[in-house]
Design a protein around this motif. Structure first.
Motif, PDB file in Angstrom:
ATOM      1  N   THR A 119      16.151 -28.880 -51.877  1.00 51.36           N
ATOM      2  CA  THR A 119      14.975 -28.099 -52.256  1.00 51.36           C
ATOM      3  C   THR A 119      15.366 -26.951 -53.176  1.00 51.36           C
ATOM      4  OG1 THR A 119      13.836 -28.701 -50.211  1.00 51.36           O
ATOM      5  CG2 THR A 119      13.034 -26.743 -51.370  1.00 51.36           C
ATOM      6  N   LYS A 120      16.406 -26.224 -52.810  1.00 49.77           N
ATOM      7  CA  LYS A 120      16.819 -25.101 -53.646  1.00 49.77           C
ATOM      8  C   LYS A 120      17.380 -25.582 -54.981  1.00 49.77           C
ATOM      9  CE  LYS A 120      18.771 -21.509 -51.648  1.00 49.77           C
ATOM     10  NZ  LYS A 120      19.654 -20.716 -50.788  1.00 49.77           N
ATOM     11  N   SER A 121      18.149 -26.646 -54.975  1.00 55.22           N
ATOM     12  CA  SER A 121      18.735 -27.158 -56.215  1.00 55.22           C
ATOM     13  C   SER A 121      17.672 -27.680 -57.168  1.00 55.22           C
ATOM     14  CB  SER A 121      19.739 -28.261 -55.884  1.00 55.22           C
ATOM     15  OG  SER A 121      20.233 -28.851 -57.057  1.00 55.22           O
TER      16      SER A 121
ATOM     17  N   GLU B 286       8.456 -29.167 -54.619  1.00 53.42           N
ATOM     18  CA  GLU B 286       9.674 -29.587 -53.906  1.00 53.42           C
ATOM     19  C   GLU B 286       9.430 -29.708 -52.401  1.00 53.42           C
ATOM     20  OE1 GLU B 286      12.164 -30.938 -55.334  1.00 53.42           O
ATOM     21  OE2 GLU B 286      11.233 -30.487 -57.251  1.00 53.42           O
ATOM     22  N   PHE B 287       8.600 -28.829 -51.841  1.00 52.08           N
ATOM     23  CA  PHE B 287       8.217 -28.987 -50.433  1.00 52.08           C
ATOM     24  C   PHE B 287       7.518 -30.335 -50.250  1.00 52.08           C
ATOM     25  CE2 PHE B 287       7.422 -24.107 -49.899  1.00 52.08           C
ATOM     26  CZ  PHE B 287       8.789 -23.868 -49.884  1.00 52.08           C
ATOM     27  N   LYS B 288       6.590 -30.619 -51.154  1.00 54.22           N
ATOM     28  CA  LYS B 288       5.822 -31.871 -51.094  1.00 54.22           C
ATOM     29  C   LYS B 288       6.728 -33.079 -51.274  1.00 54.22           C
ATOM     30  CE  LYS B 288       1.771 -34.124 -53.204  1.00 54.22           C
ATOM     31  NZ  LYS B 288       1.945 -35.244 -52.378  1.00 54.22           N
ATOM     32  N   ARG B 289       7.691 -32.994 -52.196  1.00 54.98           N
ATOM     33  CA  ARG B 289       8.604 -34.103 -52.436  1.00 54.98           C
ATOM     34  C   ARG B 289       9.408 -34.416 -51.173  1.00 54.98           C
ATOM     35  NH1 ARG B 289      13.367 -35.127 -52.501  1.00 54.98           N
ATOM     36  NH2 ARG B 289      13.938 -32.954 -52.301  1.00 54.98           N
TER      37      ARG B 289
ATOM     38  N   SER C 180      14.421 -27.114 -57.143  1.00 55.26           N
ATOM     39  CA  SER C 180      13.498 -26.063 -57.584  1.00 55.26           C
ATOM     40  C   SER C 180      14.164 -25.151 -58.611  1.00 55.26           C
ATOM     41  CB  SER C 180      12.969 -25.256 -56.399  1.00 55.26           C
ATOM     42  OG  SER C 180      13.999 -24.555 -55.743  1.00 55.26           O
ATOM     43  N   THR C 181      15.446 -24.889 -58.465  1.00 52.84           N
ATOM     44  CA  THR C 181      16.163 -24.088 -59.463  1.00 52.84           C
ATOM     45  C   THR C 181      16.099 -24.753 -60.828  1.00 52.84           C
ATOM     46  OG1 THR C 181      17.674 -23.110 -57.857  1.00 52.84           O
ATOM     47  CG2 THR C 181      18.423 -23.166 -60.147  1.00 52.84           C
ATOM     48  N   LEU C 182      16.345 -26.055 -60.857  1.00 48.60           N
ATOM     49  CA  LEU C 182      16.307 -26.775 -62.137  1.00 48.60           C
ATOM     50  C   LEU C 182      14.925 -26.715 -62.772  1.00 48.60           C
ATOM     51  CD1 LEU C 182      18.438 -29.918 -61.239  1.00 48.60           C
ATOM     52  CD2 LEU C 182      19.094 -28.014 -62.722  1.00 48.60           C
ATOM     53  N   SER C 183      13.884 -27.003 -62.008  1.00 52.48           N
ATOM     54  CA  SER C 183      12.537 -27.032 -62.597  1.00 52.48           C
ATOM     55  C   SER C 183      12.045 -25.633 -62.960  1.00 52.48           C
ATOM     56  CB  SER C 183      11.544 -27.737 -61.674  1.00 52.48           C
ATOM     57  OG  SER C 183      11.397 -27.050 -60.465  1.00 52.48           O
ATOM     58  N   ILE C 184      12.331 -24.656 -62.129  1.00 45.64           N
ATOM     59  CA  ILE C 184      11.883 -23.290 -62.409  1.00 45.64           C
ATOM     60  C   ILE C 184      12.640 -22.712 -63.600  1.00 45.64           C
ATOM     61  CG2 ILE C 184      11.850 -20.931 -61.504  1.00 45.64           C
ATOM     62  CD1 ILE C 184      11.253 -22.279 -58.706  1.00 45.64           C
ATOM     63  N   ASN C 185      13.948 -22.913 -63.645  1.00 47.27           N
ATOM     64  CA  ASN C 185      14.708 -22.403 -64.787  1.00 47.27           C
ATOM     65  C   ASN C 185      14.311 -23.110 -66.079  1.00 47.27           C
ATOM     66  OD1 ASN C 185      16.058 -20.268 -63.675  1.00 47.27           O
ATOM     67  ND2 ASN C 185      17.929 -21.404 -63.255  1.00 47.27           N
ATOM     68  N   ARG C 186      13.998 -24.386 -65.998  1.00 44.70           N
ATOM     69  CA  ARG C 186      13.515 -25.107 -67.182  1.00 44.70           C
ATOM     70  C   ARG C 186      12.204 -24.469 -67.670  1.00 44.70           C
ATOM     71  NH1 ARG C 186      12.883 -30.124 -65.174  1.00 44.70           N
ATOM     72  NH2 ARG C 186      15.129 -30.389 -65.203  1.00 44.70           N
ATOM     73  N   ALA C 187      11.307 -24.168 -66.755  1.00 41.37           N
ATOM     74  CA  ALA C 187      10.023 -23.554 -67.120  1.00 41.37           C
ATOM     75  C   ALA C 187      10.218 -22.149 -67.686  1.00 41.37           C
ATOM     76  CB  ALA C 187       9.099 -23.506 -65.900  1.00 41.37           C
TER      77      ALA C 187
END
Length: 152
Positions: free
Chosen positions: A87-89, A47-50, A91-98
C-alpha cells in the motif's frame, strides 16, 4: 532527519494473523499535509480498494487525514507487513507521479494494533471516521470526503 530512538522496537514481536482485525496508522514524511489535496487522497484510497478487491484484506473503515491515515482492516491472505509495504509503495508511486516528484512520501514504518475479539468493531469504525470532526476539519462527517466504513 534523526530516527526516533525506539522506533525499531515497534517491529519487535509483530505478528500477523489471518482473520484478525488490525488498526493501522501511517504518517506522511515530515507530517506534510499533502492529503489536503483531495486528488492525492483519492490515489491512496485507490490502494485501500485495490488491497480489498484483491482479497488481501477486508477493509472495515478508513479515514485519510491531511498528514496520515487510519485503516481498520481484517487480514485475509497476506501479512500485515506485506499489505502495508504494498500500500505504501504503490501509493508513493502514484502520488509522486501526480505531484511530478521523486521525494520520500511516507515516514518509515507504521503503527498497528491488533483488535481483541471482545472489542466492538463498529464502535472503533465510528471513532476512526470521526477523526476529521475531532480535528476541527469539518462540522459534519458527511462534509469530509476521505472516509468510509463497512457499516455506515
Amino acid at each position: 532527519m534523526p530516527r526516533q530512538p525506539n522506533s525499531h522496537l515497534l517491529r519487535r514481536g509483530r505478528y500477523s494473523e489471518c482473520g484478525r482485525a488490525y488498526l493501522v496508522t501511517a504518517v506522511v514524511h515530515q507530517r506534510q499535509p499533502l492529503f489536503r489535496d483531495f486528488q492525492l487522497g483519492r490515489l491512496l484510497v485507490a490502494e485501500f480498494k485495490r488491497a480489498h478487491d484483491a482479497g488481501l484484506v477486508t477493509s472495515l473503515a478508513w479515514v485519510v487525514m491531511p498528514d496520515h491515515f487510519h485503516w481498520l482492516l481484517a487480514l485475509n491472505s497476506t501479512t500485515l507487513a506485506g499489505v502495508m509495504r504494498q500500500t505504501k509503495s504503490r501509493s508513493t508511486l502514484s502520488i509522486n507521479r501526480a505531484r511530478c516528484s521523486r521525494e520520500k512520501f511516507w515516514q518509515r514504518g507504521y503503527h498497528d494494533r491488533a483488535v481483541r475479539a471482545d472489542e466492538d468493531l463498529l464502535k472503533m469504525a465510528r471513532y476512526i471516521v470521526a477523526n476529521p470532526l475531532r480535528a476541527g476539519l469539518v462540522e459534519h462527517i458527511g462534509d469530509y470526503p476521505l472516509w468510509d466504513a463497512a457499516w455506515l
